[in-house]
Design a protein around this motif. Structure first.
Motif, PDB file in Angstrom:
ATOM      1  N   VAL A  62       0.716  -1.173  -0.001  1.00 56.63           N
ATOM      2  CA  VAL A  62      -0.009  -0.108  -0.030  1.00 56.63           C
ATOM      3  C   VAL A  62       0.785   0.945  -0.070  1.00 56.63           C
ATOM      4  O   VAL A  62       1.876   1.290   0.883  1.00 56.63           O
ATOM      5  CB  VAL A  62      -0.837  -0.035   1.201  1.00 56.63           C
TER       6      VAL A  62
ATOM      7  N   LEU B 131      -4.435   3.603   6.503  1.00 52.98           N
ATOM      8  CA  LEU B 131      -3.129   2.724   6.497  1.00 52.98           C
ATOM      9  C   LEU B 131      -3.326   1.581   7.265  1.00 52.98           C
ATOM     10  O   LEU B 131      -3.161   0.594   6.882  1.00 52.98           O
ATOM     11  CB  LEU B 131      -1.927   3.629   6.795  1.00 52.98           C
TER      12      LEU B 131
ATOM     13  N   ALA C 208      -5.717  -0.922   6.228  1.00 53.56           N
ATOM     14  CA  ALA C 208      -5.074  -1.574   5.062  1.00 53.56           C
ATOM     15  C   ALA C 208      -4.223  -2.808   5.344  1.00 53.56           C
ATOM     16  O   ALA C 208      -4.116  -3.761   5.048  1.00 53.56           O
ATOM     17  CB  ALA C 208      -4.614  -0.856   3.938  1.00 53.56           C
TER      18      ALA C 208
ATOM     19  N   VAL D 109      -1.952  -8.222   2.729  1.00 57.48           N
ATOM     20  CA  VAL D 109      -1.161  -7.129   2.623  1.00 57.48           C
ATOM     21  C   VAL D 109       0.079  -6.989   3.002  1.00 57.48           C
ATOM     22  O   VAL D 109       0.156  -7.582   4.207  1.00 57.48           O
ATOM     23  CB  VAL D 109      -1.979  -5.732   3.179  1.00 57.48           C
TER      24      VAL D 109
ATOM     25  N   VAL E 157       4.118  -1.529   3.221  1.00 56.18           N
ATOM     26  CA  VAL E 157       3.699  -0.147   2.918  1.00 56.18           C
ATOM     27  C   VAL E 157       4.901   0.714   2.447  1.00 56.18           C
ATOM     28  O   VAL E 157       5.893   0.486   2.668  1.00 56.18           O
ATOM     29  CB  VAL E 157       3.248   0.521   4.272  1.00 56.18           C
TER      30      VAL E 157
ATOM     31  N   GLY F 241      -2.106   2.714  -3.817  1.00 50.88           N
ATOM     32  CA  GLY F 241      -2.252   3.828  -2.983  1.00 50.88           C
ATOM     33  C   GLY F 241      -3.630   4.475  -2.914  1.00 50.88           C
ATOM     34  O   GLY F 241      -4.641   3.727  -2.104  1.00 50.88           O
TER      35      GLY F 241
ATOM     36  N   LEU G 262      -6.906   2.236  -3.001  1.00 54.80           N
ATOM     37  CA  LEU G 262      -7.255   1.478  -1.987  1.00 54.80           C
ATOM     38  C   LEU G 262      -7.406   2.211  -0.835  1.00 54.80           C
ATOM     39  O   LEU G 262      -8.475   2.049   0.221  1.00 54.80           O
ATOM     40  CB  LEU G 262      -6.251   0.333  -1.680  1.00 54.80           C
ATOM     41  N   LEU G 263      -6.801   3.279  -0.472  1.00 53.34           N
ATOM     42  CA  LEU G 263      -7.019   4.109   0.682  1.00 53.34           C
ATOM     43  C   LEU G 263      -8.293   4.927   0.614  1.00 53.34           C
ATOM     44  O   LEU G 263      -8.933   5.378   1.714  1.00 53.34           O
ATOM     45  CB  LEU G 263      -5.574   4.765   1.192  1.00 53.34           C
TER      46      LEU G 263
ATOM     47  N   VAL H  42      -9.281  -3.230  -0.326  1.00 54.27           N
ATOM     48  CA  VAL H  42      -8.065  -3.890  -0.104  1.00 54.27           C
ATOM     49  C   VAL H  42      -8.244  -5.265  -0.354  1.00 54.27           C
ATOM     50  O   VAL H  42      -7.373  -5.897  -1.457  1.00 54.27           O
ATOM     51  CB  VAL H  42      -7.399  -3.744   1.215  1.00 54.27           C
TER      52      VAL H  42
END
Length: 295
Positions: free
Chosen positions: A41, A70, A73, A79, A82, A273, A276-277, A288
Motif C-alpha cells: 500500500v 493505512l 489496510a 497485504v 507499505v 495507494g 485502495l485508501l 483492499v
C-alpha cells in the motif's frame, strides 16, 4: 480504529529516540512471502504536495485519517507492507503497525506537483543509508523523463547513483519510470504502449548493476498491449495504481486491468495507494480485499 494525534505528538516531543527504538524492535520478514506475490500500500503522495483524490483536492491532508486508513489496510490478510516517506513510516512505527510487514522508504520527493522544477526530481526523502540504518526492506524512486526538459537528465543521473547505493547495501529498489510531457503547465505521463516500453528500457539500464532493481509500472491505456510491453525487460515488476477517479465504474475498470496484467510472467504484484485508501465506492477493507483477491 482511532488514531490519537496528541499521543504521537507527545512521544515525538518528549521521546524522539522512541522512533529508532521502535525500528530496532520491529519484527521483519522477507520481501517475498509464502504467496510468492507482493501487495504494497502506497502513501508517499503528500510529501510531493500531491494531496488530491478525485475532485477532493486535500483528501490526503488529514494525517489522522490517513494513518487510520493505512492501519486498516495493513491489518487485512494478504497485504505485505507499505511505501511511504519518513514522517508517515515513523508514525506507523510508533503505532506498532509495521511488525512482519515490508517497509519501503520513498526516496525522491523533490519534484513537487505543479512546480516549474517538477522534473528535476531531487532526492529529498530517504537515502540508502537511512533505509539500511532503520532496518527497512527496500526503497522506491520516481523517474519521469521529458525529452524537452533538461531537469530529467539530473533526475536520471541521481536515480542511477541511488540504485548503485542501494545495491551496495543489497537493498531492493523499486524504480517507477514514465515518459512525460507538459500540457497546460501540468506534467502528464504518457501511458501508450510505446512510451511505457521506452521507460522500461531506460530504467532497466540505469546504474552499475540491476541486480536489486525492481520496476514499478503503470498499466497501459490498452491493457491488451501489456504482454508485449513487459517483454522489454527481465527485471521483476509490480503494477502501480493511481487516482481512483470519482466513480465505481472507474474503480472496477482499474481492477479489471490489474487482473489481466497480473498474469504476465515478470509481474510479481502491486503497489497501490489512493485507489485502495480512498476508494470511489465502499470501504478501505473491501477495496483492499478485492485487490488482494486479484493476486
Amino acid at each position: 480504529m482511532s488514531i490519537s494525534i496528541s499521543e504521537l505528538v507527545k512521544v515525538r516531543t518528549q521521546h524522539p529516540e522512541a522512533i529508532a527504538e521502535a525500528a530496532a524492535r520491529r519484527a521483519r520478514r522477507p520481501l517475498i512471502g509464502h504467496t510468492g506475490r507482493l501487495m504494497i500500500v502506497a502513501a508517499d503522495h503528500p510529501a510531493r504536495g500531491a494531496l488530491a483524490v478525485g475532485d477532493h483536492k486535500l483528501a490526503m491532508a488529514n494525517r489522522s485519517e490517513l494513518l487510520e486508513r493505512l492501519c486498516i489496510a495493513l491489518s487485512r490478510p494478504g497485504v505485505d507492507g507499505v511505501l511511504a516517506t519518513a514522517d508517515i513510516l515513523e508514525d506507523l512505527l510508533l503505532l506498532g503497525a509495521l511488525d512482519h510487514k515490508v517497509v519501503v522508504g520513498s526516496m525522491n520527493r523533490g519534484g513537487l506537483a505543479g512546480a516549474s522544477f517538477e522534473l528535476d526530481d531531487r532526492f529529498t526523502g530517504h537515502r540508502a543509508e537511512d533505509i539500511a540504518r532503520l532496518g527497512f526492506d527496500a526503497g522506491k524512486l520516481l523517474l519521469r523523463i521529458d525529452y524537452s526538459d533538461p531537469g530529467s537528465l539530473t533526475t536520471m543521473l541521481s536515480t542511477a547513483r541511488a540504485i548503485d547505493e542501494m545495491a551496495a547495501r543489497r537493498l531492493p529498489v523499486f524504480v517507477e519510470p514514465f515518459i512525460s510531457r507538459r500540457s497546460g503547465g501540468q506534467v502528464m505521463n504518457d501511458l501508450s504502449a510505446e512510451a511505457v516500453t521506452k521507460s522500461i528500457a531506460i530504467a532497466s539500464g540505469l546504474a552499475g548493476t540491476s541486480a536489486y532493481t525492481w520496476l514499478k509500472i503503470p498499466v497501459t491505456e490498452n491493457v491488451d498491449e501489456m504482454a508485449t510491453v513487459m517483454e522489454t525487460s527481465t527485471l521483476p515488476a509490480v503494477l502501480l495504481g493511481g487516482d481512483p477517479g470519482n466513480s465505481a465504474s472507474d474503480q472496477e475498470g482499474a481492477y479489471e486491468k490489474w487482473r489481466k496484467a497480473l498474469r504476465l510472467p515478470t509481474v510479481q504484484g502491486m503497489v497501490v495507494g489512493r485507489s485502495l485508501l480512498y476508494p470511489a465506492e465502499g470501504s478501505v477493507e473491501s477495496a483492499v480485499d478485492t485487490a488482494v483477491g486479484l493476486l
